[in-house]
Design a protein around this motif. Structure first.
Motif, PDB file in Angstrom:
ATOM      1  N   ILE A 197      -2.727   9.336  -1.536  1.00  0.00           N
ATOM      2  CA  ILE A 197      -2.214   7.971  -1.668  1.00  0.00           C
ATOM      3  C   ILE A 197      -1.387   7.890  -2.947  1.00  0.00           C
ATOM      4  CG2 ILE A 197      -2.811   5.536  -1.920  1.00  0.00           C
ATOM      5  CD1 ILE A 197      -5.497   6.181  -0.563  1.00  0.00           C
ATOM      6  N   GLN A 200      -3.044   2.950  -4.811  1.00  0.00           N
ATOM      7  CA  GLN A 200      -4.088   2.176  -4.151  1.00  0.00           C
ATOM      8  C   GLN A 200      -4.370   0.973  -5.035  1.00  0.00           C
ATOM      9  OE1 GLN A 200      -8.041   3.978  -3.624  1.00  0.00           O
ATOM     10  NE2 GLN A 200      -8.026   3.238  -1.516  1.00  0.00           N
ATOM     11  N   TRP A 221      -1.633   1.922  -0.439  1.00  0.00           N
ATOM     12  CA  TRP A 221      -2.813   1.423   0.275  1.00  0.00           C
ATOM     13  C   TRP A 221      -3.293   0.190  -0.478  1.00  0.00           C
ATOM     14  CZ3 TRP A 221      -6.679   4.792   3.278  1.00  0.00           C
ATOM     15  CH2 TRP A 221      -7.721   4.021   3.783  1.00  0.00           C
TER      16      TRP A 221
END
Length: 760
Positions: A197, A200, A221
């Protein structure tokens, strides 16, 4: 190099305290060869001088700039960035922070430290004043699961800029930036490579610009939010661009603007719970989004809404509520374009994907030492001496001889105002060098006095200001902290970055808990008339600017004791444009936080506001009643008959203006006299946004907390026609949360009056 970086914090600081630290200084001992473990040396450099760490809360006098010369710094546990820290590398040759193979800890760099359970060094919503710049974080050698490049749990006056985060290819656990909560904030020019990712995140509000994701599995995310403006995002070779999975949290909003997704499976995915009403869900707005080989532009798994991709440009598309001429009382758009998107105003455009103009904060990486004049060659910055004449001469010399002026950390008292920063100036502060309004010149709200003028009326040219703080040493009820008169010679050539306004709540201000408790209405705590004024002949580019009237004492330790400070107005904009405001906020002023008065061609995104905490203990316009109409379009609250919660600070008021374009506005009222019981019933005050006799106003992604009303059009008849055909936007039918804080949100409020003439 330390000798070239003088300065200190005169209010409450020790004379021996060092603001500037070089991690390779023998005192600290970092090697930077990629072999020796430099963790302890770097953390020693950061912590030196008894700085604000655990059980401190916050501090206005323990700031530091920590410099990383070019090199590779091996770290085996987190670099702990303490409160009020700037971690800075060399813009010509970024320092590499190399995570060791067996690195242990939450982030290679962390802005907050969990000390057990949910306990931390700092309250995330009060974690102010931080920067990271010019660093390369290398995680490719690290084999530990779940490591993050940066743990960024922050609030206002914070930024990450010009950073590269390089992760392991194929990693299923590495995360570039982990920002789980807070009240931010601004980021720009960050490159994420590989990893699981890129970012996040969850936050109350945030503005990000020019984030680039290359071959991360998931670029972004989102854990939760109230609102986020994603500007100029670029993804290449990722599975998901923005993936929203807010487990257990109903509601939230995103605004995706001027972005490009390339070789991406799905640009935006919503996999978030919904409530029992249509409105109780996650809202989405896409604005000028370019797709190149994208399977799905948007996929709302929760509602089964799909927007197919391909290679195309999405000019406009929303899931949420829209108020416009065709839908004056609001209508739900279940995935379709706006009927009235904002115009592509040429003077405001010129940025990525042909969108809104942007300008990165200058690094001055090619400048030499002799380019800079050092302000303390003449000025003292000691919090006592009147530095008006010294700084005036220094700024005049800089502008006349094409030299930048470097302002070392200090408190530069301006007691003989106004101080002029002339056209063609370059001003760079160190660790938010402070310009302080102090003295009898500022004692009368009925005779307001400008502390600093940026250019004189009619001046056209260039201005660059960064990393300074405008503040007061009370009582200064007549102070206008900054008046911006400069007009750009070329697009965006008069600009200010990472500069903030702080009224009260700090050592040396005489406006702390001891002087201004929450039980006080003292006139000694009336501290400013206006924070920031952009005049009618000016233009400007403003990025990461926070105008804060203090709600708590920064130097009261972990108690963060709340206080009553009264300032009249937040940010007043009369400019005819173009103006750009990226990642700005204005909080706790009595009359308004933002006032757009006879303005036009203004872009704002995102903006954030909070109303004062003390009403109805003091009810607007008090204590500024006698000074009403000293500035354009001061609200008088005459329609309220003196009653609260009608007579309460406006978050945003727009009057006699045209072509106002806002892409994100988080507007909050959390208290009635320091009690939060009113949030659940959405009646802390009655209204937040006022529109009055405008040509065209485009408000997108507006979300509110604690107010009965969201947007209130004041309607009058002009040439036999109503100035607005839109109804009230109320919070209750637009609430997107199923639990506190009961955020209300709308995707668009588009008010257009054909044939509008200014002043009618």
């Amino acid at each position: 190099m330390a000798s070239q970086f003088p300065g200190n914090f005169p209010f409450g600081g020790a004379a021996s305290y060092k603001v500037f630290r070089n991690v390779k200084d023998p005192q600290f001992g970092a090697v930077g060869d990629g072999v020796h473990d430099d963790t302890a040396a770097i953390n020693a450099a950061i912590a030196f001088g008894n700085r604000c760490a655990d059980n401190c809360g916050s501090s206005s006098v323990k700031g530091a700039l920590i410099y990383f010369p070019p090199g590779t710094y091996l770290v085996s546990s987190p670099i702990i960035s303490l409160y009020n820290s700037q971690l800075v590398g060399n813009p010509n040759n970024f320092a590499v922070i190399l995570a060791a193979p067996k690195f242990t800890g939450l982030g290679v760099i962390t802005s907050d430290v969990y000390t057990g359970g949910s306990n931390e060094y700092y309250l995330n919503t009060n974690n102010f004043f931080r920067q990271i710049r010019y660093l390369f974080i290398d995680m490719t050698h690290c084999t530990t699961n779940g490591v993050k490049g940066i743990h960024w749990q922050v609030a206002q006056a914070t930024s990450i800029e010009n950073v590269v985060i390089y992760m392991s290819s194929g990693s299923t656990t590495q995360i570039g930036i982990y920002a789980e909560n807070g009240s931010g904030g601004f980021m720009s020019e960050i490159i994420f490579v590989n990893g699981y990712i890129g970012m996040q995140c969850g936050n109350q509000q945030f503005t990000t610009r020019r984030l680039n994701f290359l071959s991360t599995q998931i670029a972004i995310w989102m854990l939760w939010d109230w609102g986020w403006t994603w500007k100029s995002i670029q993804t290449v070779g990722v599975n998901y661009g923005i993936y929203v999975e807010s487990a257990g949290v109903v509601g939230g909003t995103i605004y995706v603007l001027d972005s490009i997704f390339t070789n991406t499976f799905a640009a935006v995915v919503i996999n978030a719970p919904k409530g029992s009403t249509t409105q109780e869900q996650f809202l989405v707005t896409l604005d000028n989004v370019v797709l190149q080989s994208v399977t799905y532009a948007a996929y709302d798994i929760t509602n089964g809404i799909v927007l197919n991709g391909g290679t195309t440009t999405i000019s406009s598309w929303v899931i949420g509520t829209v108020y416009d001429t065709a839908n004056p009382n609001g209508a739900w758009f279940a995935g379709k374009p706006l009927d009235a998107p904002h115009p592509a105003t040429a003077s405001l455009r010129g940025g990525p994907q042909g969108g809104y103009f942007e300008r990165q904060k200058p690094s001055y990486s090619s400048s030499t030492h002799d380019y800079w004049l050092i302000a303390q060659a003449l000025a003292k910055g000691d919090g006592v001496t009147d530095d008006t004449a010294s700084l005036s001469l220094m700024f005049a010399l800089g502008a006349a001889y094409n030299r930048g002026v470097f302002v070392p950390t200090g408190s530069y008292v301006i007691a003989s105002p106004p101080l002029l920063i002339p056209i063609n100036s370059v001003v760079v502060g160190a660790c938010w060098a402070q310009f302080v309004a102090s003295g009898p010149k500022y004692s009368d709200m009925n005779n307001p006095q400008v502390m600093i003028k940026v250019g004189n009326v009619g001046d056209v040219g260039n201005i660059e200001i960064q990393d300074v703080l405008f503040t007061v040493k009370g009582a200064t009820q007549g102070a206008v902290l900054l008046e911006w008169n400069a007009k750009a010679a070329t697009q965006g050539s008069v600009a200010m970055w990472d500069s903030h306004f702080r009224v009260g709540g700090a050592l040396g201000t005489n406006l702390q808990a001891a002087q201004c408790p929450t039980s006080s209405k003292s006139t000694a705590c009336i501290a400013a008339s206006l924070s920031f004024h952009v005049t009618s002949g000016a233009s400007g580019y403003f990025e990461n600017i926070w105008a804060w009237t203090a709600d708590h004492d920064m130097d009261a330790g972990v108690a963060q004791t709340q206080i009553n400070i009264f300032s009249g107005r937040g940010i007043l904009i009369e400019s005819q444009g173009p103006c750009w405001l990226y990642g700005t906020a204005s909080e706790h002023a009595v009359l308004y936080q933002y006032n757009l008065a006879s303005a036009q061609n203004i872009y704002m995104g995102m903006i954030q506001t909070e109303s004062p905490y003390y009403p109805p203990f003091v009810i607007a316009p008090a204590p500024f009643t006698s000074s009403l109409n000293k500035f354009a379009y001061d609200p008088t609250f005459s329609d309220c008959g003196g009653a609260f919660p009608c007579s309460a600070s406006w978050a945003l008021t727009i009057s006699n203006s045209n072509n106002i374009q806002v892409t994100g506005a988080g507007l909050y009222v959390f208290y009635q006299n320091y009690n939060q019981g009113c949030i659940a019933t959405q009646n802390c005050q009655q209204r937040l946004v006022a529109t009055n006799s405008n040509g065209a106003v485009y408000l997108f992604n507006v979300y509110t907390i604690g107010s009965t009303g969201m947007v209130h059009p004041f309607v009058k008849t002009v040439n036999g026609k109503p100035s607005s055909t839109l109804g009230l936007a109320l919070a209750a039918p637009n609430t997107i949360n199923t639990a506190t804080p009961f955020v209300a949100a709308i995707n668009a409020w588009v008010e257009i009056f054909p044939g509008w003439v200014k002043g009618q």
